[in-house]
Each structure stands twice: as structure tokens, then as C-alpha cells.
Write an enzyme that holds these catalytic residues in place. Structure first.
Site, PDB file in Angstrom:
ATOM      1  N   CYS A   1       0.814  -1.189  -0.060  1.00 55.48           N
ATOM      2  CA  CYS A   1       0.035   0.023  -0.021  1.00 55.48           C
ATOM      3  C   CYS A   1       0.796   1.304  -0.053  1.00 55.48           C
ATOM      4  CB  CYS A   1      -1.057   0.104   1.248  1.00 55.48           C
ATOM      5  SG  CYS A   1      -1.536  -1.618   1.962  1.00 55.48           S
TER       6      CYS A   1
ATOM      7  N   GLU B   1      -7.878   9.256   1.358  1.00 56.99           N
ATOM      8  CA  GLU B   1      -7.156   8.734  -0.086  1.00 56.99           C
ATOM      9  C   GLU B   1      -8.332   8.554  -0.861  1.00 56.99           C
ATOM     10  OE1 GLU B   1      -3.047   6.686   1.460  1.00 56.99           O
ATOM     11  OE2 GLU B   1      -4.774   5.606   1.296  1.00 56.99           O
TER      12      GLU B   1
END
Length: 268
Positions: A125, A190
Site C-alpha cells: 500500500c 485517500e
């Protein structure tokens, strides 16, 4: 007979901020201002691991709510909850790597990580950077950029070489928009690009990024959640609680119908 060459010295322009900004008005000055006190001189980062502090100077892509780039800012600026609570949003990706047995590779984030240390999560990630090869205003360009970023970070975190994870083998599924605090100071806000890739890879784990790895089947992952002994990142839990296991079931057949979604999944 000899000849004499005369070399004329030309005066070099003075390199000052005023001159450069006059010549290049397109320069984004915000990042320079934000990182003026970066690394070990930054009070917000005092006491953290030096390598992780350095990575906080990386340049993230700042977005509007529709995933359109509006500028750039340091990783540190993008992950401070003070800024997140004011609406600062950036682009990210979550990569899920499966082996030939369709087992998902998980990682446990290193203790040295500034955000979400020690938590288990999907394979990799991170963030595409605000550089020409990893950014883009169209969905097609942004997907290409996140795939390049995923290839870069798989190597940096897990030692997986690019030759084992070719760009064309990454499959883009969808984007999720979420917000999650890590602690009182740091967090995430995000638009997260979900990427799948199937490959048998060799690992050479970077201990500053990853403290453990584990391949799991769907049933094993469900059992890990059920037992409740391990802690997981919020984005990974969100993905698993929604579409993850359905996508996984169709990994070898029918995944195409889930790929290349144009709508952003809001999970706020």
C-alpha cells in the site's frame, strides 16, 4: 603558422528564487515551503525512524473529491490529521498479489512506520508520486501511473523485482475514497486505486518497511478476522468487508466484469 583562439566568458545568470520564478512561473512553490523544515529538523517528525522521516519528503498527488489532481504536497503534509480534517485528499494504491495457488500475500507493517505501524494489510500500500510517470488527470493515465508506482514499491518494500511483476499484468478494479485516523496526529484520506496481480515471486523483505509476510487462502483470512488476535489496516478491512472475497472468487474466471470501474466507491 600558429593560431590563437579567443574564449569569451559569458556572464552566468544569478540563480535566485525571484529570477527562477520569473523565468518559470509554472513552478509549484508550495512543496518547497512545506519541506523547508523537513527530515530531522521537523518537530512533527522528531523521534521517528530516520529512513521513514526521509520518505515523508516524497511528493504526493493532491486531489479534489473527483480524483482530479490540483497540485502536490509532501507525504508528511498529506498525512497530518490537522490537514486531513480540513479536507486534504491525495491519491494512493492498494496492491493485492496472489500466487499460482491463488493465495494472497499479506504483510505486517514495520514498527518503524510512522502511520499504522505493526498492522497487517494487503501486499503493498503506498502512493503514486507527483512525477510525470506516476500522475495523470485522465483515469487511463492515473491507472498507468499507479501501476508503475506499485511496481516500484513492491521492489522497495518486499524486494520483488519488476521482471516478476510486469506492468501489463496488473489489473485495475476500482477506486475507493476513505478516511481513517492512525493516531491523534497522523492518518489517511485517500482515493485508493485497487490493483490485482497474479505472480509467483521471490521476496527480499526490507525490514524497515515490513516485519512479516504470510500467504493466505480466503478461508484462512476470514479466520484471522474472526479470531481477532491480529490488527489490520482500516483500508484493508474496508475492502475485505465489501467486495474483496467476491473478487477473489473470480480471480481466474470472470474478474473482467469487476475491472476498470469508472465510479469512485465512497466509503467515508
Amino acid at each position: 603558422m600558429s593560431t590563437t583562439a579567443t574564449i569569451t566568458q559569458t556572464e552566468q545568470p544569478t540563480v535566485t528564487a525571484q529570477n527562477i520564478l520569473h523565468l518559470f512561473p509554472e513552478i509549484n512553490t508550495q512543496l518547497a515551503e512545506q519541506t523547508a523544515n523537513s527530515a530531522t529538523r521537523d518537530a512533527d517528525l522528531a523521534g521517528y525512524d530516520e529512513e521513514q522521516i526521509r520518505l515523508m519528503d516524497e511528493v504526493c498527488i493532491v486531489l479534489d473529491e473527483n480524483d482530479m489532481p490540483i497540485g502536490s504536497a509532501s507525504k508528511k503534509v498529506c498525512h497530518l490529521m490537522e490537514n486531513i480534517n480540513k479536507g486534504l485528499l491525495h491519491r494512493a494504491f492498494s496492491c493485492f498479489l496472489f500466487d499460482s495457488q491463488n493465495r494472497l500475500l499479506l504483510q505486517q507493517r514495520a514498527t518503524e512506520k510512522i502511520t499504522f505501524p505493526d498492522l497487517w494489510t494487503n501486499t503493498c500500500c503506498s502512493h503514486p508520486l507527483g512525477i510525470p510517470t506516476e500522475t495523470g488527470s485522465t483515469l487511463e493515465a492515473a491507472v498507468a501511473g499507479t501501476k508503475r508506482a506499485a511496481q516500484r514499491k513492491l521492489d522497495q518494500e518486499l524486494g520483488i523485482k519488476a521482471s516478476q511483476v510486469p506492468i501489463d499484468d496488473f489489473k485495475f478494479l476500482t477506486r475507493i475514497h476513505y478516511k481513517a485516523p492512525s493516531d491523534g496526529k497522523w492518518g489517511e484520506h485517500e482515493v485508493d486505486y485497487i490493483l490485482f496481480i497474479k505472480a509467483d515471486v521471490d521476496l527480499d523483505v526490507n525490514p524497515n518497511e515490513v516485519q512479516d509476510t504470510k500467504y493466505v487462502t480466503p478461508d484462512e483470512l476470514k479466520q484471522m478476522f474472526k479470531e481477532g488476535q491480529l490488527q489490520f489496516t482500516p483500508w484493508f478491512k474496508l475492502i475485505c468487508q465489501t467486495m474483496m472475497f467476491e473478487w477473489w472468487e473470480h480471480l481466474d474466471s470472470g474478474l473482467e466484469k469487476y475491472m476498470n470501474e469508472t465510479e469512485i466507491r465512497r466509503m467515508l
